[in-house]
Design an enzyme around this catalytic site. Sequence first.
Site, short mmCIF file in Angstrom:
data_model
loop_
_atom_site.label_atom_id
_atom_site.label_comp_id
_atom_site.label_asym_id
_atom_site.label_seq_id
_atom_site.Cartn_x
_atom_site.Cartn_y
_atom_site.Cartn_z
N LEU A 112 0.81 -1.22 0.00
CA LEU A 112 0.00 0.00 0.00
C LEU A 112 0.85 1.27 0.00
O LEU A 112 0.33 2.36 0.26
CB LEU A 112 -0.92 0.01 1.22
CG LEU A 112 -2.10 -0.97 1.19
CD1 LEU A 112 -2.78 -1.02 2.56
CD2 LEU A 112 -3.11 -0.54 0.12
N SER A 113 2.13 1.19 -0.29
CA SER A 113 2.98 2.37 -0.18
C SER A 113 2.63 3.46 -1.18
O SER A 113 2.95 4.63 -0.96
CB SER A 113 4.46 1.98 -0.34
OG SER A 113 4.75 1.64 -1.67
#
Length: 222
Positions: free
Chosen positions: A76-77
């Site tokens: 999810l960066s």
Amino acid sequence: SAGSAPPVDVVGGGGEGGSGKASASAVDEEDGVPWPEWWPEDLRLNMEDVQTVLWAFGISLGVRWFIAEPRFIPSLSMYPTLDVGDRIFAEKITYRFSRPPQRGDVIIFKAPDALQERGYPAGEVFIKRVVGVGGDTVQVKDRTLIVNGVKQVEPFVNEQPAYEMPEFTVPEGQVFVCGDNRNNSYDSHVWGPVPLENVLGHATLRYWPPNKLGNLPEVSVQ
């Protein structure tokens, strides 16, 4: 990440003394391809098919090396721009022949030395957004990214950074990268900039899932 078809030098026949034992390969009499006897007959391609497969494999390698390569998003960066499970194409033409990475680009890159020193393999590939290029000053203060003294308005990030970072001047030939999910991204604010030689391509197109098919939105970092 092809070899040629094996030479036609194995034929059926008897061993020493004419024992009549079959050879380890079965040669297609019409096309001369020595398939092992255990290989299923319906999978025994003729020479033309083998050449077609090799050509297709070679072309796909060429496309991946010189033009574009697909990538899977595992974290999810870069959320909300990219979500877990998204698949993207990173094109390589722009950075090879047109221009270097610029602020706002989403790039894929191999692990720089700073990440390798932290245990990441040299070939591991990351995806982040460029927020600073060579000569830029980058700072995070009062939950705001500041580039060259200009406070950035970033509607594409998940939330404003909850950390502080002192002013840093990006060395020439390198880029400073951050994830759009600023508080859930292991990026340049922790381990430093990325050398241009580690940059593999410019992520421009999401092709999966189908309901998100399309170009990634272009953003501006002043």
